[in-house]
Design an enzyme around this catalytic site. Structure first.
Site, mmCIF file in Angstrom:
data_model
loop_
_atom_site.group_PDB
_atom_site.id
_atom_site.type_symbol
_atom_site.label_atom_id
_atom_site.label_comp_id
_atom_site.label_asym_id
_atom_site.label_seq_id
_atom_site.Cartn_x
_atom_site.Cartn_y
_atom_site.Cartn_z
ATOM 1 N N HIS A 155 0.571 -1.258 -0.345
ATOM 2 C CA HIS A 155 -0.042 -0.376 -0.100
ATOM 3 C C HIS A 155 1.113 1.064 0.616
ATOM 4 O O HIS A 155 0.369 2.360 0.513
ATOM 5 C CB HIS A 155 -1.098 -0.282 0.957
ATOM 6 C CG HIS A 155 -1.648 -0.889 1.157
ATOM 7 N ND1 HIS A 155 -2.814 -1.365 0.868
ATOM 8 C CD2 HIS A 155 -1.233 -2.219 2.146
ATOM 9 C CE1 HIS A 155 -3.503 -2.840 1.483
ATOM 10 N NE2 HIS A 155 -1.836 -3.395 2.145
ATOM 11 N N SER A 276 13.466 22.423 -16.280
ATOM 12 C CA SER A 276 12.796 22.644 -17.134
ATOM 13 C C SER A 276 12.372 24.556 -17.631
ATOM 14 O O SER A 276 13.363 25.038 -17.041
ATOM 15 C CB SER A 276 11.468 23.263 -15.381
ATOM 16 O OG SER A 276 10.903 24.546 -15.409
ATOM 17 N N LYS A 282 14.946 22.684 -11.680
ATOM 18 C CA LYS A 282 13.956 21.365 -11.682
ATOM 19 C C LYS A 282 15.235 20.243 -12.660
ATOM 20 O O LYS A 282 15.985 21.154 -13.836
ATOM 21 C CB LYS A 282 13.244 21.748 -13.088
ATOM 22 C CG LYS A 282 12.268 22.176 -11.685
ATOM 23 C CD LYS A 282 11.678 21.562 -10.576
ATOM 24 C CE LYS A 282 10.405 20.142 -11.188
ATOM 25 N NZ LYS A 282 9.448 20.234 -11.237
ATOM 26 N N GLU A 289 9.077 8.938 -16.755
ATOM 27 C CA GLU A 289 7.607 9.159 -16.873
ATOM 28 C C GLU A 289 7.145 8.770 -18.500
ATOM 29 O O GLU A 289 6.667 8.467 -18.736
ATOM 30 C CB GLU A 289 7.500 10.791 -16.661
ATOM 31 C CG GLU A 289 7.658 11.149 -15.425
ATOM 32 C CD GLU A 289 7.843 12.395 -15.701
ATOM 33 O OE1 GLU A 289 7.288 13.316 -15.936
ATOM 34 O OE2 GLU A 289 8.532 13.193 -13.999
#
Ligand code: ARG
Length: 459
Positions: A155, A276, A282, A289
């Site tokens: 979980h 970024s 960033k 992804e």
């Protein structure tokens, strides 16, 4: 005039030509189409369906076309619809009427089926090669992280301590199954559809076994109607691909989380991260992804082919032409995903100290304490309750289980003995997992050994 133009009194609308054509995408099959045609022509000559001379002329012509396509000097025409008729037309333009004999004893239906199988057999081997590289990298990283302690989760909550090698070797098992699934799928598609004709077989005394051998198939499709109608091999491949992508996606998801400031278990190498355009600080795990994102597209391709095939009457239907873009898309996406993923994990930095520190909170040794009580004679359910109360006590007093004094332990149960403080250390919790396939060092070393043998058994 079209190769099939004989019974038509009007030419097709340009709009229809463009709509009907598959040359835009099936030109990718040119080499497989020519390979298939050469084997077919050899067979025609060998079986005296055409003369030996004619066979040699056609083969020479086909080889010349192959060279020219590879040189980039051939332009395919939408007017000739697909790769099969484009090549046949070019052949006839080059060698004259003898070229018109190429299509004896075959149809485009068995032709396209053999092209697709030849293409996919080749690509499955390429994908297996990439999977093998991934397995090798996983094994290497595991070997150097046998003693890297980290939280295991259920979980996404800290559950029990494990090692990173154990976690990575779980993925090894997944990708090993993927490898075996692909080889199994390859084995099942390794039958020759060519020679099936349009659907019913042909009137010529052909030698399909000869073609199978020429093209490296282990046998021929037994029923010609099935040979033409079957796209199970694409569905199976897409199913295997979807499972591979699902595994990659789960792995990517974990790496993205681990790479976050909140977890801080790993750091992706700069060469596998992006920045970024607005936030100068960033560093994003875009690669992971994007692999996770591409999973959707591969699943989509599986549903695409399943839906195309649903309700199609036997044998060939033009719907089946749509199998190509989705198959090519899958192959062209899964290969870079596997390749880049392997390279990404080989370069990521593993923050061993942070991983271990994360096991210090979250009562990850609670189950071990319960097991300890069981070994000293308390039934498991009662032990569970005792430890539950201890966790509550620790939460109230802001302590970890291993911080409790012997007196505190004993105040919860008389089954606690003097060795308890040593038994609740995270390292002993890991090493005490003696069941086969567990996270203990010995067990993981055994997995690593077996996995090494598996990799060596692959050619
Ligand atoms: N371009 C077609 C395809 O990809 C080749 C087979 C055509 N056969 C036919 N009977 N129209 O499916």
């Amino acid at each position: 005039m079209k190769l099939w133009g004989g019974r038509f009194s009007k030419s097709t609308e340009k709009l229809v030509d463009e709509f009907n054509a598959s040359i835009y995408f099936d030109k990718k099959l040119y080499s497989h189409d020519i390979r298939g045609s050469i084997a077919h022509t050899k067979m025609l000559g060998k079986c005296n369906i055409i003369s030996e001379d004619e066979s040699l002329t056609i083969i020479k012509g086909l080889k010349g076309i192959l060279e020219d396509i590879e040189k980039g000097s051939i332009e395919f025409k939408v007017e000739y619809e697909d790769i099969h008729m484009n090549i046949e037309k070019i052949l006839t333009d080059r060698i004259g009427d003898v070229g018109k004999k190429l299509h004896t004893a075959r149809s485009r239906n068995d032709q396209v089926a053999v092209d697709m199988r030849l293409y996919l057999k080749e690509e499955i081997l390429n994908i297996c090669g990439l999977l093998k590289n991934l397995l090798v990298n996983l094994l290497e990283i595991s070997k150097s992280n046998v003693d890297t302690i980290m939280p295991g989760y259920t979980h996404l909550q800290r559950a029990q301590p494990i090692t990173l090698a154990y976690h990575l070797m779980a993925y090894f098992q997944m990708f090993k199954r993927d490898y075996l699934r692909l080889t199994d799928c390859l084995d099942r598609m390794d039958f020759l559809p060519l020679g099936a004709g349009a659907l019913a077989g042909t009137t010529y005394d052909t030698d399909r076994a000869f073609i199978a051998e020429e093209l490296g198939f282990k046998g021929i499709c037994e029923n010609s109607l099935d040979a033409i109608s079957d796209r199970d091999f694409i569905i199976e491949f897409l199913s295997c691909s979807s499972t591979i992508m699902m595994h990659l996606s789960r792995f990517c998801e974990e790496l993205i989380i681990w790479n976050s400031r909140e977890f801080d278990f790993i750091e992706m190498d700069d060469s596998f991260s992006t920045g970024s355009s607005i936030m100068p600080q960033k560093k994003n795990p875009d690669v992971a992804e994007l692999i996770r994102g591409k999973t959707g597209r591969i699943y989509g391709n599986l549903f695409n082919i399943l839906t195309i095939m649903k309700s199609l009457p036997l044998a060939y239907n033009k719907d089946m032409q749509e199998d190509k873009p989705l198959l090519f898309d899958t192959v062209e996406n899964i290969k870079p995903c596997l390749d880049i993923f392997s390279k990404m994990i080989a370069t990521m930095k593993i923050k061993k100290i942070n991983m271990k520190d994360a096991t210090k909170t979250g009562f990850m040794n609670a189950t071990d304490v319960a097991d300890y009580l069981v070994k000293n004679g308390l039934p498991f359910r009662s032990a569970h309750e005792v430890v539950g109360k201890m966790v509550l006590y620790c939460l109230k007093n802001n302590k970890n289980i291993e911080d409790l004094t012997l007196e505190e332990f004993k105040s919860f149960s008389s089954f606690f003995k003097d060795d308890i403080n040593r038994k609740v250390e995270i390292e002993s919790c890991i090493e005490s997992k003696v069941s086969q396939g567990s996270t203990s060092t010995n067990s993981v070393l055994l997995m690593i050994e077996k996995s090494k043998n598996f990799i060596q058994s692959l050619q």
